[in-house]
Enzyme design. Structure first.
Site, short mmCIF file in Angstrom:
data_model
loop_
_atom_site.label_atom_id
_atom_site.label_comp_id
_atom_site.label_asym_id
_atom_site.label_seq_id
_atom_site.Cartn_x
_atom_site.Cartn_y
_atom_site.Cartn_z
N ASP A 209 0.87 -1.46 -0.04
CA ASP A 209 0.26 -0.06 0.14
C ASP A 209 0.67 1.09 -0.65
OD1 ASP A 209 -2.67 1.80 0.51
OD2 ASP A 209 -1.72 1.95 2.47
N LEU A 290 -6.50 7.08 2.80
CA LEU A 290 -6.79 8.06 2.24
C LEU A 290 -5.26 8.09 0.79
CD1 LEU A 290 -8.31 10.78 3.38
CD2 LEU A 290 -9.40 9.33 2.35
N ARG A 291 -4.47 7.34 0.42
CA ARG A 291 -3.81 7.21 0.01
C ARG A 291 -4.04 6.72 -1.54
NH1 ARG A 291 0.13 4.09 2.91
NH2 ARG A 291 1.26 5.65 4.58
N GLY A 292 -4.82 5.85 -2.01
CA GLY A 292 -5.09 6.11 -3.49
C GLY A 292 -5.63 7.12 -3.99
N VAL A 295 -2.83 9.55 -4.44
CA VAL A 295 -2.03 9.36 -5.37
C VAL A 295 -2.87 9.08 -7.19
CG1 VAL A 295 -0.05 7.18 -6.88
CG2 VAL A 295 -0.39 7.82 -4.03
#
Length: 359
Positions: A209, A290-292, A295
């Site tokens: 992830d 919230l990384r998705g 990015v």
């Protein structure tokens, strides 16, 4: 009397040109976007053996324009950006001591599988520190990789603790070494590229992830393309210099395009409605954290900049969203649907598009 050998006039190793690489568009796009915006967070490339992963990464590093660095500085310090310079260089600037500036190729550092933490992070010479009162630091691979590319082949076989260290440095842009109460930090901002073969084991989900993007590559199936790749390789091996000269105009054009994209990136905007829809897709796919979302936004902006635009389009999002989300989905061992297909399906549903015939 011993004779001295004369070095050949051109000692630099000839690298296979990036623009000559056939196919593997997903991997090439992910790498280019990370170079335009290193804050995307690196790329994990998973695929079959012998699909040109290492060749492509080395070719990209060779393609990139030279960078200005402070001479004799082990950290490739940027003479103009305080976030990318070592403490010593910053002190010199504060004391108004003039810096000697040189140009060098973007560093490309290979991390060997058996590397120790000391080799990666660097070591502090405690004896020297105690006896002479100076911070004696022996820089590691993270120092060499600052402002460049750090490549880890077979990242899925690397010790989890080391992967953690790499990901922390890549995310924060700094490496801190502490020993016996002595602490030293230096800039370590690099594009982290990991590659591996899924047959040899997967990376733990929480480490996976942390990679910004995940590209999947497969062996080329079309016989005509396979023949083209084999012929190109033998042409390059028989006369590397001549082969590279043939691709020089394309290499220069791509290099120019990347430089322009880096300059244009701060001006690129993404519409509020599109940002909402990106988050809707992430929510529909039950992506943790919230990384998705972050990015996908960054990658879409980098793609718009790469194509010379200042506004992100739905198509930009479509082209990057699978790369940004496929490795963040929860794995169901009983499910046979490929994660990339699930991302595409959710994207089409949220954006109200027909399922594309591509892929």
């Amino acid at each position: 009397m011993t004779a001295t050998l004369q070095a050949p006039p051109k000692t630099r190793r000839v690298i296979f040109p990036f623009t000559a690489i056939v196919g593997q568009e997903e991997m090439k796009l992910a790498l280019i976007l990370n170079v335009i915006d290193p804050k995307i967070g690196g790329v994990m490339i998973m695929g079959d053996r012998g699909t040109g992963k290492s060749t492509t990464i080395r070719a990209l590093a060779d393609l990139l324009p030279e960078i200005e660095v402070v001479a004799d500085d082990p950290f490739n310090s940027d003479p103009y950006d305080p976030d990318l310079m070592s403490d010593r260089v910053r002190e010199q600037l504060e004391k108004q001591i003039p810096l000697q500036i040189v140009k060098k190729k973007v560093p490309m550092v290979d991390l060997p599988l058996g590397a120790t933490e000391d080799r990666v992070c660097g070591t502090i010479d405690i004896e020297k520190a105690l006896s002479e009162g100076v911070k004696a630091f022996e820089p590691g691979l993270l120092a060499k990789a600052n402002r460049g590319i750090l490549y880890v082949d077979e990242v899925n076989l690397l010790d989890d603790h080391l992967v953690d260290v790499l990901l922390d440095s890549a995310a924060s842009g700094w490496n801190t070494v502490e020993r016996e109460g002595i602490s030293i930090r230096h800039p370590a901002r690099f594009v982290l590229v990991g590659s591996g073969n899924p047959e040899e084991g997967e990376l733990r989900p929480q480490l996976l992830d942390r990679f910004g993007m995940h590209a999947e590559i497969h062996t080329v199936k079309e016989p005509a393309l396979r023949v083209q790749i084999v012929e190109q390789r033998s042409e390059f091996d028989s006369n590397p210099q001549k082969f590279c000269e043939k691709y020089q105009p394309e290499q220069e054009a791509l290099q120019e395009k990347i430089i322009n994209a880096q300059k244009l990136l701060p001006q690129v905007e993404i519409d509020y409605d599109l940002r909402i829809k990106i988050s809707e897709v992430c929510s529909a796919l039950d992506v943790d954290g919230l990384r998705g979302d972050i990015v996908t936004n960054r990658a879409a902006k980098a793609l718009a900049a790469f194509e010379g635009r200042t506004t992100v389009t739905v198509d930009d999002i479509r082209r990057v969203i699978t790369l940004a989300l496929r490795h963040r989905l929860r794995k169901d061992p009983l499910e046979s649907i490929e994660s990339g297909y699930k991302v595409e399906k959710a994207f089409n549903r949220v954006f109200g598009l027909e399922v594309s015939e591509e892929n």
